[in-house]
Design a protein around this motif. Structure first.
Motif, PDB file in Angstrom:
ATOM      1  N   LYS A 342      -9.829  41.945  -9.148  1.00 35.15           N
ATOM      2  CA  LYS A 342      -9.517  41.980 -10.576  1.00 35.15           C
ATOM      3  C   LYS A 342      -8.773  40.712 -10.989  1.00 35.15           C
ATOM      4  CE  LYS A 342      -6.996  44.584 -14.100  1.00 35.15           C
ATOM      5  NZ  LYS A 342      -6.128  45.748 -14.398  1.00 35.15           N
ATOM      6  N   THR A 343      -7.801  40.294 -10.166  1.00 37.05           N
ATOM      7  CA  THR A 343      -7.037  39.078 -10.468  1.00 37.05           C
ATOM      8  C   THR A 343      -7.953  37.869 -10.518  1.00 37.05           C
ATOM      9  OG1 THR A 343      -5.086  39.997  -9.382  1.00 37.05           O
ATOM     10  CG2 THR A 343      -5.135  37.613  -9.706  1.00 37.05           C
ATOM     11  N   SER A 344      -8.910  37.811  -9.587  1.00 40.01           N
ATOM     12  CA  SER A 344      -9.852  36.688  -9.545  1.00 40.01           C
ATOM     13  C   SER A 344     -10.712  36.639 -10.807  1.00 40.01           C
ATOM     14  CB  SER A 344     -10.736  36.814  -8.303  1.00 40.01           C
ATOM     15  OG  SER A 344     -11.718  35.806  -8.283  1.00 40.01           O
ATOM     16  N   ILE A 345     -11.176  37.810 -11.264  1.00 38.78           N
ATOM     17  CA  ILE A 345     -12.013  37.860 -12.475  1.00 38.78           C
ATOM     18  C   ILE A 345     -11.214  37.429 -13.702  1.00 38.78           C
ATOM     19  CG2 ILE A 345     -13.282  39.395 -14.033  1.00 38.78           C
ATOM     20  CD1 ILE A 345     -14.068  41.065 -11.610  1.00 38.78           C
ATOM     21  N   ILE A 346     -10.015  37.999 -13.866  1.00 35.27           N
ATOM     22  CA  ILE A 346      -9.189  37.679 -15.034  1.00 35.27           C
ATOM     23  C   ILE A 346      -8.759  36.215 -15.003  1.00 35.27           C
ATOM     24  CG2 ILE A 346      -6.970  38.154 -16.162  1.00 35.27           C
ATOM     25  CD1 ILE A 346      -7.267  41.049 -15.371  1.00 35.27           C
ATOM     26  N   GLY A 347      -8.500  35.691 -13.783  1.00 31.50           N
ATOM     27  CA  GLY A 347      -8.076  34.292 -13.658  1.00 31.50           C
ATOM     28  C   GLY A 347      -9.118  33.306 -14.130  1.00 31.50           C
ATOM     29  N   GLY A 369      -0.320  29.976 -20.059  1.00 32.46           N
ATOM     30  CA  GLY A 369      -0.761  29.564 -18.738  1.00 32.46           C
ATOM     31  C   GLY A 369      -1.007  30.759 -17.830  1.00 32.46           C
ATOM     32  N   VAL A 370      -1.722  30.498 -16.724  1.00 36.55           N
ATOM     33  CA  VAL A 370      -2.013  31.520 -15.725  1.00 36.55           C
ATOM     34  C   VAL A 370      -1.704  30.963 -14.344  1.00 36.55           C
ATOM     35  CG1 VAL A 370      -3.768  33.020 -14.708  1.00 36.55           C
ATOM     36  CG2 VAL A 370      -3.835  32.524 -17.154  1.00 36.55           C
ATOM     37  N   ASN A 371      -0.886  31.680 -13.586  1.00 39.12           N
ATOM     38  CA  ASN A 371      -0.578  31.307 -12.207  1.00 39.12           C
ATOM     39  C   ASN A 371      -1.415  32.187 -11.287  1.00 39.12           C
ATOM     40  OD1 ASN A 371       0.550  30.912  -9.626  1.00 39.12           O
ATOM     41  ND2 ASN A 371       2.565  30.453 -10.483  1.00 39.12           N
ATOM     42  N   LYS A 372      -2.605  31.660 -10.878  1.00 40.28           N
ATOM     43  CA  LYS A 372      -3.530  32.467 -10.087  1.00 40.28           C
ATOM     44  C   LYS A 372      -2.967  32.775  -8.704  1.00 40.28           C
ATOM     45  CE  LYS A 372      -7.561  30.447 -12.381  1.00 40.28           C
ATOM     46  NZ  LYS A 372      -8.815  29.682 -12.182  1.00 40.28           N
ATOM     47  N   LYS A 373      -2.226  31.833  -8.151  1.00 39.30           N
ATOM     48  CA  LYS A 373      -1.688  32.011  -6.795  1.00 39.30           C
ATOM     49  C   LYS A 373      -0.711  33.188  -6.748  1.00 39.30           C
ATOM     50  CE  LYS A 373       0.464  29.475  -2.999  1.00 39.30           C
ATOM     51  NZ  LYS A 373       1.039  28.175  -2.553  1.00 39.30           N
ATOM     52  N   LYS A 374       0.167  33.277  -7.756  1.00 40.75           N
ATOM     53  CA  LYS A 374       1.163  34.347  -7.797  1.00 40.75           C
ATOM     54  C   LYS A 374       0.709  35.536  -8.633  1.00 40.75           C
ATOM     55  CE  LYS A 374       5.193  31.367  -7.092  1.00 40.75           C
ATOM     56  NZ  LYS A 374       6.517  30.951  -7.620  1.00 40.75           N
ATOM     57  N   GLN A 375      -0.526  35.466  -9.169  1.00 36.97           N
ATOM     58  CA  GLN A 375      -1.104  36.546  -9.969  1.00 36.97           C
ATOM     59  C   GLN A 375      -0.230  36.876 -11.186  1.00 36.97           C
ATOM     60  OE1 GLN A 375      -1.829  39.837  -7.291  1.00 36.97           O
ATOM     61  NE2 GLN A 375      -3.422  38.745  -6.185  1.00 36.97           N
ATOM     62  N   LEU A 376       0.103  35.814 -11.939  1.00 35.22           N
ATOM     63  CA  LEU A 376       0.965  35.962 -13.103  1.00 35.22           C
ATOM     64  C   LEU A 376       0.341  35.289 -14.314  1.00 35.22           C
ATOM     65  CD1 LEU A 376       4.395  35.004 -11.453  1.00 35.22           C
ATOM     66  CD2 LEU A 376       3.643  37.322 -12.010  1.00 35.22           C
ATOM     67  N   ILE A 377       0.627  35.838 -15.499  1.00 37.06           N
ATOM     68  CA  ILE A 377       0.325  35.136 -16.742  1.00 37.06           C
ATOM     69  C   ILE A 377       1.657  34.694 -17.338  1.00 37.06           C
ATOM     70  CG2 ILE A 377      -1.860  36.271 -17.253  1.00 37.06           C
ATOM     71  CD1 ILE A 377      -0.361  38.144 -19.148  1.00 37.06           C
ATOM     72  N   ILE A 378       1.665  33.519 -17.946  1.00 44.10           N
ATOM     73  CA  ILE A 378       2.886  32.959 -18.529  1.00 44.10           C
ATOM     74  C   ILE A 378       2.814  33.136 -20.038  1.00 44.10           C
ATOM     75  CG2 ILE A 378       4.337  30.914 -18.740  1.00 44.10           C
ATOM     76  CD1 ILE A 378       2.876  29.896 -16.178  1.00 44.10           C
ATOM     77  N   ILE A 379       3.812  33.835 -20.584  1.00 44.86           N
ATOM     78  CA  ILE A 379       3.836  34.161 -22.019  1.00 44.86           C
ATOM     79  C   ILE A 379       5.000  33.439 -22.678  1.00 44.86           C
ATOM     80  CG2 ILE A 379       4.032  36.017 -23.720  1.00 44.86           C
ATOM     81  CD1 ILE A 379       2.962  37.930 -21.595  1.00 44.86           C
ATOM     82  N   GLN A 380       4.757  32.917 -23.876  1.00 43.23           N
ATOM     83  CA  GLN A 380       5.825  32.295 -24.674  1.00 43.23           C
ATOM     84  C   GLN A 380       5.996  33.101 -25.956  1.00 43.23           C
ATOM     85  OE1 GLN A 380       5.103  28.266 -26.051  1.00 43.23           O
ATOM     86  NE2 GLN A 380       7.275  27.800 -26.015  1.00 43.23           N
ATOM     87  N   ASN A 381       7.232  33.570 -26.206  1.00 42.10           N
ATOM     88  CA  ASN A 381       7.466  34.378 -27.405  1.00 42.10           C
ATOM     89  C   ASN A 381       7.742  33.495 -28.609  1.00 42.10           C
ATOM     90  OD1 ASN A 381      10.149  33.552 -27.206  1.00 42.10           O
ATOM     91  ND2 ASN A 381      10.856  35.471 -26.305  1.00 42.10           N
ATOM     92  N   SER A 382       8.004  34.120 -29.752  1.00 45.06           N
ATOM     93  CA  SER A 382       8.188  33.383 -31.002  1.00 45.06           C
ATOM     94  C   SER A 382       9.426  32.492 -30.992  1.00 45.06           C
ATOM     95  CB  SER A 382       8.267  34.365 -32.175  1.00 45.06           C
ATOM     96  OG  SER A 382       9.323  35.300 -31.973  1.00 45.06           O
TER      97      SER A 382
END
Length: 404
Positions: A342-347, A369-382
């Motif tokens: 799933k992580t691979s598909i979303i990445g 951004g997306v950190n595929k190695k650590k399976q994370l998405i990077i979000i920036q708020n307002s």
């Protein structure tokens, strides 16, 4: 080295809106003078309310920090019904405060467990550098226990267990004969085993998403599965009706073994229909979850057959134990591989710039951004604050991303 914040917001949250209910003052309450006035009114209206203590503590913190920083103090109010409505009001008020003061960081003042529950949501909108909890003369652990119990009862997951299962048992007991009650107890045992392996939530969430549509290929699979479920029940009941048993364990085992002749096939038909829907709707990122679910159905079918055979006496306990260990190992391996799949598909999907929302509809920010190695998405708020969220928390992807 991180930049030292100069503009700090001292924030207090009254999530159940006692401020308005008891003083008729609407939030947000901004400024030292206004907060002191509201806290005083609240203390007079209800001396036992801890919210007034929290507001006074926020003012005290404001006074301490104002010597070295540009500081503002504010009290946000939610809603007496709590839940989504309260969260949305608090986020809207926070946005208004941010527009008027433009804080670089926040010190959060809480009066205990009830208001600390909003903390994770606040962190998506503002950088919280300190949390201060006001402890008054009451049992803090008792308050935590109370809110934990209330939250769990509102959670559908626990409501099904606490209210649903006993209610179903009482209903069947009132309407059925003893043999039906025995069958029910056997099915209840089956449910507990499924729950122990963590498959229950996937089954409930999967069934809750089923939508019948004449335009969907899945409708054919659903129509085939329902008669199979009825026939499965009939096979189980028929098997135990034509013979007598020395004990209830053997009776349940015979029922389960015959019931499972067709029931797994019915479930697999339903899953197959859902998979066709996902492919038709181009939601390929959800396919690994149904791969896990399919594997779980087949493995549990094997496990329950081995268990029934052992109870009946056709295999030894050692054989059942070895089979259980192997099945558990295979299931854990499949769950691990499915998560990576799933992580691979979303990445590989274009997520940058998409808005991110909670399952309650509150906007969190945008993906940067997306950190595929650590399976994370990077979000920036307002407010420009960046934070990481596990890819596995993504529940849906369209023009926006929803997190569970």
């Amino acid at each position: 080295m991180a930049k030292q914040p100069k503009r700090i917001l001292v924030l207090n949250v009254d999530i159940d809106d006692d401020v308005y209910e008891k003083t008729k003052v609407k939030g947000p309450v901004i400024g030292r003078k206004q907060n002191i006035e509201v806290a005083s009114k609240l203390a007079v209206a209800d001396p036992e309310d801890t919210d007034s203590n929290a507001i006074f503590e926020a003012v005290k913190t404001y006074d301490q920090l104002s010597k070295d920083y540009d500081v503002e103090v504010a009290t946000l109010t939610g809603d007496k019904n709590l839940g989504f409505k309260a969260n949305q009001k608090i986020l809207n008020q926070l946005e208004a405060v941010q527009k008027s003061f433009h804080p670089e960081a926040c010190v959060y003042v809480s009066d205990g467990e009830s208001d600390e529950r909003i903390l994770p949501l606040l962190k998506t909108r503002i950088d919280i550098i300190d949390v201060k909890t006001v402890i008054v003369k009451q049992s803090k652990e008792l308050e935590k226990t109370y809110f934990t119990i209330i939250d769990k009862l509102k959670d559908p997951h626990f409501a099904r267990i606490i209210f649903g299962i006993p209610g179903f048992i009482l209903l069947v007991y009132a309407l059925a004969e003893v043999i039906a009650l025995r069958i029910l107890l056997g099915l209840f045992g089956l449910y507990l085993i499924i729950k122990a392996f963590g498959v229950e939530e996937k089954l409930f969430s999967g069934f809750s998403e089923f939508k019948f549509s004449l335009n969907k290929v899945s409708l054919i699979f659903y129509f085939v599965s329902f008669p199979l479920i009825i026939i499965s029940l009939w096979l189980g009941v028929s098997a135990i009706s034509v013979q007598s048993f020395s004990n209830i364990a053997t009776e349940i085992a015979v029922f389960v073994k015959n019931f499972l002749l067709l029931f797994p096939i019915a479930i697999l038909f339903i899953i197959a229909g859902k998979v066709f829907d996902l492919i038709q709707d181009k939601k390929h990122y959800l396919l690994p979850e149904y791969l896990t679910l399919t594997s779980a159905i087949l493995l549990f079918w094997l496990l329950f057959n081995y268990a029934a055979d052992w109870v009946i006496g056709t295999i030894a306990f050692a054989d059942f134990l070895i089979a259980s260990l192997l099945i558990t190992t295979v299931m854990l391996l499949i769950m691990f591989l499915s998560r990576d799949f799933k992580t691979s598909i979303i990445g590989r999907m274009p997520l940058d710039g998409k808005s991110v929302y909670t399952e309650f509809g509150a906007e969190i920010g945008k993906i940067v951004g997306v950190n595929k190695k650590k399976q994370l998405i990077i979000i920036q708020n307002s407010s420009g604050v960046k934070f990481d969220v596990s890819i596995n928390r993504i529940s849906s992807i369209s023009d926006k991303v929803t997190l569970n």
